[in-house]
Design an enzyme around this catalytic site. Sequence first.
Site, mmCIF file in Angstrom:
data_model
loop_
_atom_site.group_PDB
_atom_site.id
_atom_site.type_symbol
_atom_site.label_atom_id
_atom_site.label_comp_id
_atom_site.label_asym_id
_atom_site.label_seq_id
_atom_site.Cartn_x
_atom_site.Cartn_y
_atom_site.Cartn_z
ATOM 1 N N PRO A 12 -9.472 -3.601 -11.472
ATOM 2 C CA PRO A 12 -9.801 -4.954 -11.024
ATOM 3 C C PRO A 12 -8.672 -5.681 -10.292
ATOM 4 O O PRO A 12 -7.504 -5.555 -10.652
ATOM 5 C CB PRO A 12 -10.142 -5.689 -12.330
ATOM 6 C CG PRO A 12 -9.590 -4.859 -13.422
ATOM 7 C CD PRO A 12 -9.576 -3.446 -12.926
ATOM 8 N N ASN A 13 -9.101 -6.389 -9.279
ATOM 9 C CA ASN A 13 -8.244 -7.254 -8.451
ATOM 10 C C ASN A 13 -7.342 -6.502 -7.479
ATOM 11 O O ASN A 13 -6.685 -7.116 -6.637
ATOM 12 C CB ASN A 13 -7.406 -8.214 -9.323
ATOM 13 C CG ASN A 13 -8.285 -9.123 -10.160
ATOM 14 O OD1 ASN A 13 -9.177 -9.764 -9.615
ATOM 15 N ND2 ASN A 13 -8.075 -9.171 -11.464
ATOM 16 N N ARG A 20 -3.024 -11.090 -2.952
ATOM 17 C CA ARG A 20 -2.879 -11.389 -4.372
ATOM 18 C C ARG A 20 -1.397 -11.354 -4.778
ATOM 19 O O ARG A 20 -0.754 -10.310 -4.672
ATOM 20 C CB ARG A 20 -3.628 -10.306 -5.154
ATOM 21 C CG ARG A 20 -3.462 -10.383 -6.618
ATOM 22 C CD ARG A 20 -3.966 -9.129 -7.317
ATOM 23 N NE ARG A 20 -3.780 -9.301 -8.735
ATOM 24 C CZ ARG A 20 -3.748 -8.329 -9.606
ATOM 25 N NH1 ARG A 20 -3.930 -7.080 -9.223
ATOM 26 N NH2 ARG A 20 -3.545 -8.587 -10.878
ATOM 27 N N TYR A 25 3.203 -8.045 -6.006
ATOM 28 C CA TYR A 25 2.545 -6.790 -5.607
ATOM 29 C C TYR A 25 2.811 -6.373 -4.160
ATOM 30 O O TYR A 25 2.333 -5.336 -3.727
ATOM 31 C CB TYR A 25 1.027 -6.912 -5.837
ATOM 32 C CG TYR A 25 0.676 -7.138 -7.295
ATOM 33 C CD1 TYR A 25 0.973 -6.180 -8.251
ATOM 34 C CD2 TYR A 25 0.065 -8.323 -7.720
ATOM 35 C CE1 TYR A 25 0.671 -6.379 -9.588
ATOM 36 C CE2 TYR A 25 -0.241 -8.538 -9.052
ATOM 37 C CZ TYR A 25 0.058 -7.562 -9.981
ATOM 38 O OH TYR A 25 -0.228 -7.760 -11.307
ATOM 39 N N ASN A 77 -4.688 3.441 -11.433
ATOM 40 C CA ASN A 77 -4.082 2.151 -11.749
ATOM 41 C C ASN A 77 -5.204 1.336 -12.408
ATOM 42 O O ASN A 77 -6.033 0.737 -11.713
ATOM 43 C CB ASN A 77 -3.563 1.448 -10.493
ATOM 44 C CG ASN A 77 -2.837 0.155 -10.838
ATOM 45 O OD1 ASN A 77 -2.968 -0.354 -11.958
ATOM 46 N ND2 ASN A 77 -2.084 -0.383 -9.895
ATOM 47 N N ALA A 80 -5.520 -4.623 -15.054
ATOM 48 C CA ALA A 80 -5.547 -5.360 -16.325
ATOM 49 C C ALA A 80 -6.236 -4.573 -17.441
ATOM 50 O O ALA A 80 -5.920 -4.754 -18.629
ATOM 51 C CB ALA A 80 -6.243 -6.698 -16.121
ATOM 52 N N HIS A 83 -4.377 -2.855 -20.310
ATOM 53 C CA HIS A 83 -3.927 -3.587 -21.506
ATOM 54 C C HIS A 83 -5.041 -3.834 -22.520
ATOM 55 O O HIS A 83 -4.777 -4.292 -23.625
ATOM 56 C CB HIS A 83 -3.330 -4.946 -21.093
ATOM 57 C CG HIS A 83 -2.413 -4.852 -19.913
ATOM 58 N ND1 HIS A 83 -1.299 -4.041 -19.902
ATOM 59 C CD2 HIS A 83 -2.449 -5.449 -18.687
ATOM 60 C CE1 HIS A 83 -0.695 -4.138 -18.722
ATOM 61 N NE2 HIS A 83 -1.375 -4.988 -17.966
ATOM 62 N N GLU A 101 -0.797 7.651 -14.502
ATOM 63 C CA GLU A 101 -1.078 6.202 -14.506
ATOM 64 C C GLU A 101 -0.019 5.503 -13.672
ATOM 65 O O GLU A 101 1.175 5.746 -13.851
ATOM 66 C CB GLU A 101 -1.061 5.677 -15.953
ATOM 67 C CG GLU A 101 -1.269 4.174 -16.027
ATOM 68 C CD GLU A 101 -1.642 3.681 -17.415
ATOM 69 O OE1 GLU A 101 -2.178 4.475 -18.220
ATOM 70 O OE2 GLU A 101 -1.367 2.511 -17.696
ATOM 71 N N HIS A 103 1.437 1.742 -11.945
ATOM 72 C CA HIS A 103 1.437 0.276 -11.865
ATOM 73 C C HIS A 103 2.421 -0.092 -10.770
ATOM 74 O O HIS A 103 3.553 0.407 -10.764
ATOM 75 C CB HIS A 103 1.855 -0.347 -13.208
ATOM 76 C CG HIS A 103 0.866 -0.057 -14.296
ATOM 77 N ND1 HIS A 103 -0.298 -0.776 -14.444
ATOM 78 C CD2 HIS A 103 0.853 0.899 -15.243
ATOM 79 C CE1 HIS A 103 -0.992 -0.278 -15.463
ATOM 80 N NE2 HIS A 103 -0.321 0.744 -15.961
ATOM 81 N N ARG A 110 7.503 -8.393 -17.215
ATOM 82 C CA ARG A 110 6.555 -9.494 -17.032
ATOM 83 C C ARG A 110 6.126 -10.039 -18.404
ATOM 84 O O ARG A 110 6.872 -9.930 -19.368
ATOM 85 C CB ARG A 110 5.387 -8.994 -16.184
ATOM 86 C CG ARG A 110 5.872 -8.476 -14.817
ATOM 87 C CD ARG A 110 4.744 -7.970 -13.970
ATOM 88 N NE ARG A 110 3.807 -9.036 -13.635
ATOM 89 C CZ ARG A 110 2.581 -8.806 -13.166
ATOM 90 N NH1 ARG A 110 2.159 -7.572 -12.978
ATOM 91 N NH2 ARG A 110 1.783 -9.819 -12.899
HETATM 92 C C1 DQA Z 1 -0.845 -3.771 -12.444
HETATM 93 C C2 DQA Z 1 -0.193 -4.502 -13.608
HETATM 94 C C3 DQA Z 1 -1.232 -5.145 -14.509
HETATM 95 O O1 DQA Z 1 -0.601 -5.836 -15.579
HETATM 96 C C4 DQA Z 1 -2.062 -6.142 -13.737
HETATM 97 O O2 DQA Z 1 -3.085 -6.689 -14.549
HETATM 98 C C5 DQA Z 1 -2.610 -5.587 -12.484
HETATM 99 C C6 DQA Z 1 -1.798 -4.693 -11.683
HETATM 100 C C7 DQA Z 1 0.201 -3.243 -11.454
HETATM 101 O O3 DQA Z 1 -0.178 -2.431 -10.596
HETATM 102 O O4 DQA Z 1 1.383 -3.629 -11.495
HETATM 103 O O5 DQA Z 1 -3.702 -5.950 -12.053
HETATM 104 O O6 DQA Z 1 -1.562 -2.662 -12.936
#
Ligand code: DQA
Length: 144
Positions: A12-13, A20, A25, A77, A80, A83, A101, A103, A110
Amino acid sequence: MAKKSFTVINGPNLNLLGTREPDVYGSETLDDIKKQTTDRLKEFDVEIEWFQSNIEGEIVEKIQQISSSKIDALIINPAAYSHTSVAILDALKMLSIPVVEVHLSNTHHREEFRSTKLTAKASTIIMEGLGSNAYYMGIKSQLI
Ligand code: DQA
């Protein structure tokens, strides 16, 4: 070396990369990352499928499809959901291929809740804090 196939799942996102939180990022869009990753892997015989969803169940279904396909590794990836999602963890546990995985950010620098990664229990390798390089390096880690 025989052709290798990979799937890259983004949660997501991540469809909004570029706009964003660019301070966290970066300014590249997901399409920029796809193109750069593909270009940087040009010398290798690889096939990469990219999938993004904001919906937990769609990610679970994609992982279930992968479990009956013949790809060499999954790069994910979970964003969120990393978590929070026991469902994605359980789906990843069914895979018998390596799971990398990634990130983009270093989640340990953070908020505290980002340090907990349920999905990491099913990951073979975790790469974080490398920005968009993580996708390239994640795939490359499966080619050496
Ligand atoms: C993320 C880190 C996550 O905590 C966050 O919710 C994301 C992006 C990253 O790529 O750094 O959406 O996975």
